[in-house]
Design a protein around this motif. Structure first.
Motif, PDB file in Angstrom:
ATOM      1  N   PHE A 111       0.880  -1.174   0.000  1.00 60.31           N
ATOM      2  CA  PHE A 111       0.000   0.000   0.000  1.00 60.31           C
ATOM      3  C   PHE A 111       0.910   1.214   0.000  1.00 60.31           C
ATOM      4  N   ALA A 112       1.725   1.294  -1.055  1.00 66.79           N
ATOM      5  CA  ALA A 112       2.694   2.381  -1.159  1.00 66.79           C
ATOM      6  C   ALA A 112       3.419   2.542   0.180  1.00 66.79           C
ATOM      7  N   THR A 185      -7.523   7.654  -4.464  1.00 70.30           N
ATOM      8  CA  THR A 185      -6.920   8.870  -5.009  1.00 70.30           C
ATOM      9  C   THR A 185      -5.621   8.486  -5.709  1.00 70.30           C
ATOM     10  N   PRO A 186      -5.602   8.445  -7.038  1.00 73.38           N
ATOM     11  CA  PRO A 186      -4.435   7.932  -7.788  1.00 73.38           C
ATOM     12  C   PRO A 186      -3.323   8.966  -7.951  1.00 73.38           C
ATOM     13  N   GLY A 208      -3.905  14.312  -1.962  1.00 76.69           N
ATOM     14  CA  GLY A 208      -3.296  13.064  -1.524  1.00 76.69           C
ATOM     15  C   GLY A 208      -2.835  13.133  -0.084  1.00 76.69           C
ATOM     16  N   TYR A 209      -1.617  13.589   0.105  1.00 77.82           N
ATOM     17  CA  TYR A 209      -0.976  13.552   1.420  1.00 77.82           C
ATOM     18  C   TYR A 209      -1.765  14.295   2.498  1.00 77.82           C
ATOM     19  N   PHE A 210      -2.028  15.576   2.285  1.00 73.33           N
ATOM     20  CA  PHE A 210      -2.577  16.380   3.373  1.00 73.33           C
ATOM     21  C   PHE A 210      -4.015  16.007   3.727  1.00 73.33           C
ATOM     22  N   LYS A 211      -4.831  15.695   2.749  1.00 76.74           N
ATOM     23  CA  LYS A 211      -6.208  15.290   3.044  1.00 76.74           C
ATOM     24  C   LYS A 211      -6.232  14.028   3.889  1.00 76.74           C
ATOM     25  N   HIS A 212      -5.401  13.053   3.522  1.00 73.13           N
ATOM     26  CA  HIS A 212      -5.447  11.770   4.205  1.00 73.13           C
ATOM     27  C   HIS A 212      -4.737  11.806   5.559  1.00 73.13           C
ATOM     28  N   VAL A 213      -3.617  12.496   5.642  1.00 69.81           N
ATOM     29  CA  VAL A 213      -2.913  12.592   6.921  1.00 69.81           C
ATOM     30  C   VAL A 213      -3.746  13.355   7.942  1.00 69.81           C
ATOM     31  N   THR A 214      -4.290  14.496   7.551  1.00 71.80           N
ATOM     32  CA  THR A 214      -5.077  15.279   8.502  1.00 71.80           C
ATOM     33  C   THR A 214      -6.389  14.579   8.850  1.00 71.80           C
ATOM     34  N   TYR A 297       1.223   7.521   5.831  1.00 65.40           N
ATOM     35  CA  TYR A 297       0.460   7.795   4.613  1.00 65.40           C
ATOM     36  C   TYR A 297       0.960   6.921   3.475  1.00 65.40           C
ATOM     37  N   GLY A 298       0.040   6.416   2.693  1.00 58.73           N
ATOM     38  CA  GLY A 298       0.385   5.664   1.507  1.00 58.73           C
ATOM     39  C   GLY A 298      -0.396   6.176   0.320  1.00 58.73           C
ATOM     40  N   SER A 299       0.292   6.399  -0.786  1.00 60.28           N
ATOM     41  CA  SER A 299      -0.381   6.881  -1.990  1.00 60.28           C
ATOM     42  C   SER A 299      -1.370   5.847  -2.481  1.00 60.28           C
ATOM     43  N   GLY A 300      -2.438   6.376  -3.063  1.00 58.75           N
ATOM     44  CA  GLY A 300      -3.424   5.479  -3.656  1.00 58.75           C
ATOM     45  C   GLY A 300      -4.845   5.468  -3.154  1.00 58.75           C
ATOM     46  N   ALA A 301      -5.262   5.946  -1.974  1.00 60.99           N
ATOM     47  CA  ALA A 301      -4.448   6.631  -0.963  1.00 60.99           C
ATOM     48  C   ALA A 301      -5.062   6.360   0.408  1.00 60.99           C
ATOM     49  N   GLY A 302      -4.241   6.367   1.455  1.00 62.77           N
ATOM     50  CA  GLY A 302      -4.782   6.126   2.777  1.00 62.77           C
ATOM     51  C   GLY A 302      -3.809   6.522   3.868  1.00 62.77           C
TER      52      GLY A 302
END
Length: 349
Positions: A111-112, A185-186, A208-214, A297-302
């Motif tokens: 998962f990235a 999210t690709p 990607g990063y900020f939406k999922h991390v926060t 965080y892993g891209s793809g995304a989660g």
């Protein structure tokens, strides 16, 4: 039932390449790149190192620190996006190398950059349910970046192993709770047979990063009823030096809280080992009673968020294996040509 970390171990190859060495080959401005990425050098695998050998070394260091019988390990899960085999598990190699019992479950995760944290969560479930005594969760990568791609300045090599258990007398840290946030999210991908990943630049940051991390971090704090000031330290996935700093600021964490775990400037992005490496570096200096907040965080995304409470057992185990800072010390610097050889970028025939 209380579940937590019995031991941990890290491994970082001794080789490095500096940002200016890569920039000099491709005509980039090293100072602008260093200011933009906040990555000044990155680790490089030796010519005979891959995700499997790195996972084995990290696991061996975890066993040194834990001082337990490896036959107690009932699950081995290795997260990576650079498994050496497309069809052949890395986890069985690790299990045999560390002397785990064959009466166990093993699998590889992808998962990235959050495959390692997903392995931790699965081990938590297996241990908590009583299906296994100890679970070994690993994040290890020899991450790829195409020549002259932005990823080449950050894609590094390293790994971290966590031994998950439930015996209170063994736990160096209790995992108080965990929470995940996942969408399709690709922003980053690599198809079978392709040597280097592709990435959608405009999706990398905010969508990607900020939406999922926060979202993952806020979800866990809401679930637990905690806030940033309840934690002594915080760790966020480190694709570069700027993203975790901004994530911390958006969530209300201070620069002082993330400083001990922010190892990316002299290490680079170890992908599946990235957030776990930050946790390991923080455990290296944390005191009993300290609380650590972490979000992978892993891209793809989660994203996977964790709340970790350090116990007094950390003092007797911490120095039994190399710390992250010790593994970062005394590097051997490579020229771009040597780096390309180590990474297999030079093809013959």
């Amino acid at each position: 039932m209380t579940v937590g970390i019995v031991s941990y171990g890290a491994y970082i190859p001794k080789y490095r390449i500096k940002t200016e060495e890569i920039a000099g080959v491709w005509g980039g401005d090293a100072e602008i790149l260093k200011a933009g990425l906040k990555v000044y050098e990155k680790s490089v695998p030796d010519v005979d190192e891959d995700a499997a050998t790195i996972a084995v070394e990290a696991a061996r260091n975890a066993l040194k620190r834990g001082k337990f019988d490896p036959q107690r390990i009932g699950a081995v899960y290795t997260g990576s996006e650079s498994h050496p085999y497309a069809v052949k598990p890395t986890s069985t190699i690790v299990a045999e190398a560390v002397g785990a019992t064959p009466d166990m479950t093993a699998a590889d995760f992808e998962f990235a950059c959050k495959a390692g944290s997903a392995a931790v969560q699965v081990c938590m479930g297996l241990v908590g349910s009583g299906m296994v005594d100890l679970g070994l969760a690993i994040g290890a990568d020899v991450s790829q970046g195409a020549p002259n791609d932005a990823l080449e300045y950050t894609a590094a090599a390293g790994g971290v192993a966590f031994v998950i258990g439930k015996e209170k007398s063994e736990l160096i840290a209790v995992i108080e709770d965990t929470y995940s946030f996942t969408t399709d999210t690709p922003d980053f991908w690599r198809r079978e047979g392709q040597p280097y990943p592709g990435h959608g630049g405009r999706f990398t940051g905010d969508p990607g990063y900020f939406k999922h991390v926060t979202s993952g971090a806020k979800g866990l704090m809401k679930k637990m009823g905690t806030k940033p000031s309840d934690y002594d330290y915080a760790v966020f996935h480190q694709p570069n030096g700027k993203f975790p700093e901004r994530a911390a600021q958006l969530l209300g964490f201070t620069p002082e809280q993330i400083k001990p775990g922010l190892v990316v400037p002299k290490l680079g992005n170890t992908y599946s080992g990235s957030c776990l490496m930050g946790i390991a570096a923080t455990l290296d200096i944390a005191k009993p009673g300290d609380r650590i907040f972490a979000t992978a965080y892993g891209s793809g995304a989660g994203s996977d968020a964790f709340s970790i409470l350090v116990t007094d057992k950390i003092e007797e185990k911490r120095k039994l294996a190399p710390s992250v800072q010790q593994l970062l010390a005394d590097p051997i610097y490579l020229s771009y040509g040597k780096y390309a050889h180590h990474k297999g970028k030079i093809k013959f025939g």
